[in-house]
Design a protein around this motif. Structure first.
Motif, mmCIF file in Angstrom:
data_model
loop_
_atom_site.group_PDB
_atom_site.id
_atom_site.type_symbol
_atom_site.label_atom_id
_atom_site.label_comp_id
_atom_site.label_asym_id
_atom_site.label_seq_id
_atom_site.Cartn_x
_atom_site.Cartn_y
_atom_site.Cartn_z
ATOM 1 N N LEU A 124 -32.130 61.073 -39.665
ATOM 2 C CA LEU A 124 -30.829 61.430 -40.156
ATOM 3 C C LEU A 124 -30.606 63.280 -39.960
ATOM 4 O O LEU A 124 -29.782 63.873 -40.050
ATOM 5 C CB LEU A 124 -31.088 61.633 -41.973
ATOM 6 C CG LEU A 124 -31.380 60.665 -42.461
ATOM 7 C CD1 LEU A 124 -31.943 59.826 -43.593
ATOM 8 C CD2 LEU A 124 -29.688 59.808 -42.588
ATOM 9 N N ALA A 125 -31.470 63.748 -39.528
ATOM 10 C CA ALA A 125 -31.500 65.250 -39.617
ATOM 11 C C ALA A 125 -30.968 65.769 -38.668
ATOM 12 O O ALA A 125 -30.019 66.509 -38.201
ATOM 13 C CB ALA A 125 -33.135 65.930 -38.800
ATOM 14 N N LEU A 126 -30.335 64.772 -37.187
ATOM 15 C CA LEU A 126 -29.811 64.919 -36.451
ATOM 16 C C LEU A 126 -28.725 65.355 -37.022
ATOM 17 O O LEU A 126 -27.012 65.225 -36.517
ATOM 18 C CB LEU A 126 -29.925 63.637 -35.381
ATOM 19 C CG LEU A 126 -31.319 63.925 -34.356
ATOM 20 C CD1 LEU A 126 -31.916 63.143 -33.228
ATOM 21 C CD2 LEU A 126 -31.424 65.032 -33.565
ATOM 22 N N LEU A 127 -28.157 63.574 -37.655
ATOM 23 C CA LEU A 127 -26.800 62.933 -37.717
ATOM 24 C C LEU A 127 -26.013 63.874 -38.561
ATOM 25 O O LEU A 127 -24.862 63.661 -39.105
ATOM 26 C CB LEU A 127 -26.969 61.689 -38.059
ATOM 27 C CG LEU A 127 -27.459 60.585 -37.113
ATOM 28 C CD1 LEU A 127 -27.500 59.582 -37.665
ATOM 29 C CD2 LEU A 127 -26.259 61.225 -35.718
ATOM 30 N N ASP A 128 -26.874 65.166 -39.487
ATOM 31 C CA ASP A 128 -26.401 65.437 -40.462
ATOM 32 C C ASP A 128 -26.395 67.243 -40.450
ATOM 33 O O ASP A 128 -25.727 67.644 -41.156
ATOM 34 C CB ASP A 128 -27.156 65.513 -42.138
ATOM 35 C CG ASP A 128 -27.673 63.975 -42.566
ATOM 36 O OD1 ASP A 128 -26.530 63.127 -42.428
ATOM 37 O OD2 ASP A 128 -28.009 63.828 -43.534
ATOM 38 N N GLY A 129 -26.045 67.113 -38.822
ATOM 39 C CA GLY A 129 -26.142 68.353 -38.813
ATOM 40 C C GLY A 129 -25.155 68.933 -38.331
ATOM 41 O O GLY A 129 -24.014 68.423 -38.615
ATOM 42 N N LYS A 130 -24.520 70.515 -37.845
ATOM 43 C CA LYS A 130 -23.641 70.573 -38.183
ATOM 44 C C LYS A 130 -22.783 70.252 -36.558
ATOM 45 O O LYS A 130 -21.451 69.556 -36.617
ATOM 46 C CB LYS A 130 -23.967 72.584 -37.401
ATOM 47 C CG LYS A 130 -22.059 72.926 -37.549
ATOM 48 C CD LYS A 130 -22.804 74.787 -37.013
ATOM 49 C CE LYS A 130 -23.218 74.857 -38.333
ATOM 50 N NZ LYS A 130 -23.198 76.578 -38.151
ATOM 51 N N THR A 131 -23.668 69.902 -35.265
ATOM 52 C CA THR A 131 -23.278 69.562 -34.694
ATOM 53 C C THR A 131 -24.162 67.912 -34.367
ATOM 54 O O THR A 131 -25.275 67.927 -34.607
ATOM 55 C CB THR A 131 -23.397 70.581 -33.198
ATOM 56 O OG1 THR A 131 -23.201 71.677 -32.987
ATOM 57 C CG2 THR A 131 -23.109 69.486 -31.707
ATOM 58 N N ARG A 132 -23.595 67.200 -33.717
ATOM 59 C CA ARG A 132 -23.822 65.168 -34.072
ATOM 60 C C ARG A 132 -23.626 65.344 -32.255
ATOM 61 O O ARG A 132 -23.233 65.107 -32.052
ATOM 62 C CB ARG A 132 -22.744 64.803 -35.019
ATOM 63 C CG ARG A 132 -22.922 63.396 -35.020
ATOM 64 C CD ARG A 132 -22.268 62.598 -35.628
ATOM 65 N NE ARG A 132 -22.330 62.679 -36.916
ATOM 66 C CZ ARG A 132 -21.887 62.020 -38.012
ATOM 67 N NH1 ARG A 132 -20.861 60.816 -36.986
ATOM 68 N NH2 ARG A 132 -22.315 62.269 -39.524
ATOM 69 N N PRO A 133 -24.484 64.721 -32.157
ATOM 70 C CA PRO A 133 -25.319 64.086 -30.500
ATOM 71 C C PRO A 133 -24.279 63.407 -30.635
ATOM 72 O O PRO A 133 -23.888 62.251 -31.974
ATOM 73 C CB PRO A 133 -26.363 63.782 -30.780
ATOM 74 C CG PRO A 133 -26.907 63.179 -32.422
ATOM 75 C CD PRO A 133 -26.365 64.824 -33.370
ATOM 76 N N THR A 134 -24.040 62.393 -29.650
ATOM 77 C CA THR A 134 -23.358 61.121 -29.287
ATOM 78 C C THR A 134 -24.221 60.533 -28.810
ATOM 79 O O THR A 134 -23.946 59.282 -29.061
ATOM 80 C CB THR A 134 -22.439 61.131 -27.724
ATOM 81 O OG1 THR A 134 -22.732 61.816 -27.040
ATOM 82 C CG2 THR A 134 -21.151 62.234 -28.896
ATOM 83 N N ALA A 135 -25.816 60.797 -27.902
ATOM 84 C CA ALA A 135 -26.877 59.474 -27.612
ATOM 85 C C ALA A 135 -28.293 60.323 -27.776
ATOM 86 O O ALA A 135 -28.060 61.639 -28.189
ATOM 87 C CB ALA A 135 -26.872 59.578 -26.885
ATOM 88 N N GLY B 152 -19.840 54.128 -23.485
ATOM 89 C CA GLY B 152 -19.761 55.512 -22.985
ATOM 90 C C GLY B 152 -19.783 56.718 -24.165
ATOM 91 O O GLY B 152 -19.764 56.106 -25.763
ATOM 92 N N PRO B 153 -19.485 57.740 -24.282
ATOM 93 C CA PRO B 153 -19.561 58.182 -25.582
ATOM 94 C C PRO B 153 -18.228 58.348 -26.133
ATOM 95 O O PRO B 153 -16.988 58.290 -25.026
ATOM 96 C CB PRO B 153 -19.942 59.876 -25.513
ATOM 97 C CG PRO B 153 -19.000 60.147 -23.486
ATOM 98 C CD PRO B 153 -19.842 58.547 -23.219
ATOM 99 N N PRO B 154 -18.038 58.345 -27.660
ATOM 100 C CA PRO B 154 -16.714 58.023 -28.255
ATOM 101 C C PRO B 154 -15.637 59.123 -28.425
ATOM 102 O O PRO B 154 -16.505 59.955 -27.782
ATOM 103 C CB PRO B 154 -17.123 57.974 -29.891
ATOM 104 C CG PRO B 154 -18.263 58.825 -29.906
ATOM 105 C CD PRO B 154 -19.150 58.489 -28.444
ATOM 106 N N GLU B 155 -14.567 58.718 -27.941
ATOM 107 C CA GLU B 155 -13.381 59.477 -27.063
ATOM 108 C C GLU B 155 -13.923 60.984 -28.603
ATOM 109 O O GLU B 155 -13.427 60.035 -30.331
ATOM 110 C CB GLU B 155 -12.139 59.545 -27.638
ATOM 111 C CG GLU B 155 -12.138 58.585 -26.185
ATOM 112 C CD GLU B 155 -11.386 58.058 -26.190
ATOM 113 O OE1 GLU B 155 -9.828 57.418 -26.119
ATOM 114 O OE2 GLU B 155 -11.238 56.649 -24.953
ATOM 115 N N ASN B 156 -13.026 61.775 -28.592
ATOM 116 C CA ASN B 156 -12.881 63.197 -29.577
ATOM 117 C C ASN B 156 -11.331 62.402 -29.712
ATOM 118 O O ASN B 156 -10.491 62.589 -29.510
ATOM 119 C CB ASN B 156 -12.703 64.213 -28.833
ATOM 120 C CG ASN B 156 -14.125 64.918 -27.983
ATOM 121 O OD1 ASN B 156 -15.334 64.154 -28.953
ATOM 122 N ND2 ASN B 156 -14.968 65.394 -27.123
#
Length: 340
Positions: free
Chosen positions: A236-247, A336-340
């Motif tokens: 939750l901390a990673l996903l609620d942060g200003k920058t979100r990881p893709t992995a 692979g990461p989601p497209e921007n």
């Protein structure tokens, strides 16, 4: 003629024409015998059906035929796997298994283990991480003449007292795999402070990122404690942060499943919205949806080797049984990461 099944150690000594002490050394797998003498005595034992009396042997050795596991580890599945491996190692022998939890942060931990060794007199002890990191506890076992084996992520002792895995290399492989499929924003949920395994896994992550020329920023690392709940919190901390990881590389499967739950709470699809890699390859990792890509940690094999080291004579366990390799298991939780 001695009736088969009712023979004694004195009968073995008489028929083999050796001393009772020699027979005892054969039974206890002592290294102080020639192979010719060992085979001769073992042949007599087989011929007359002699079965050693474990109670009498325990009294003679002043030891119980018990392998004790001493641990302070919050991961229940880890402990289950260790017990499975040890039970496989002692199967068909007279040895039993005992599990003794301790608090590694207790100021009286050395006294507690000392009291345990004096009270239970185990034949041998398996020290699990992070308890195995403590040299003083290993020295305490040695001072009581208790056989011990330490399980750890790095070598801490001589080979006869160690079973290791190389955690850093497979984590490097796992993070490199995420990079190969296109991820650059790769977060880490690390293990508890003070655990060598946690430090080794973080080092593997950081080295893979550095080798790919990717910077590790402070937001990319969240603490964990090898528990499901800490995985949810970190996720939750990673996903609620200003920058979100893709992995995310998560330092054990239990926390990785917690990160999966965190992603679902935030409406993020795995793996299209977030790829996840764990560490352990617990049975649950292949049963969750999507099946978790993870590092197979040979914990059952390590525990089996530890048990065999304790109950076998010197030189009877191949040197390769001292260090076992981990490997990456690719499943469905990485794309692979989601497209921007």
């Amino acid at each position: 003629m001695t009736q088969r099944g009712n023979s004694t150690i004195n009968d073995v000594a008489r028929l083999a024409k050796v001393s009772k002490k020699t027979v005892s050394r054969v039974i206890n797998k002592s290294s102080l015998l020639s192979e010719k003498t060992r085979q001769h005595v073992e042949k007599v034992i087989e011929e007359i059906g002699y079965v050693p009396n474990p109670q009498a042997r325990a009294l003679a050795l002043r030891r119980n035929f018990v392998i004790a596991v001493i641990h302070d580890n919050p991961n229940a599945q880890f402990l289950v796997s260790v017990q499975k491996g040890i039970l496989e190692g002692i199967k068909g022998t007279e040895f039993g298994l005992m599990v003794q939890p301790v608090d590694r942060n207790s100021p009286t931990i050395e006294k507690e283990i000392k009291d345990f060794l004096e009270r239970q007199r185990p034949y041998g002890v398996v020290l699990l991480p992070p308890i195995s990191d403590n040299d003083a506890l290993a020295e305490l076992c040695a001072s009581y003449g208790t056989r011990y084996v330490r399980m750890a992520s790095v070598e801490l002792d001589t080979p006869e007292h160690m079973v290791t895995s190389n955690d850093r290399a497979p984590v490097h492989e796992a993070v490199s795999y995420l990079i190969e499929v296109g991820h650059k924003k790769i977060a880490l949920v690390e293990g508890p402070k003070g655990f060598i395994s946690a430090a080794e896994r973080r080092a593997g992550y950081e080295q893979a990122m550095a080798d790919a020329g990717l910077e590790v920023e402070p937001w990319m690392i969240e603490p964990g404690s090898y528990t499901f709940e800490s995985g949810v919190t970190a996720g939750l901390a990673l996903l609620d942060g200003k920058t979100r990881p893709t992995a995310v590389f998560v330092s054990n499967d239990e926390m990785a499943i917690g990160v999966m739950i965190a992603a679902r709470r935030r409406g993020i699809e795995i793996p299209r919205g977030l790829s996840i890699v764990g560490f352990d390859d617990t049975p649950l990792s292949s049963h969750v949806w999507p099946a978790l890509t993870t590092v197979h940690w040979p914990i059952v094999d390590m525990a089996r080797s530890a048990a065999l080291k304790l109950i076998s004579g010197p030189g009877e366990i191949p040197i390769e049984e001292t260090s076992l390799s981990s490997s990456l298991i690719k499943r469905d939780s990485v794309v692979g990461p989601p497209e921007n």
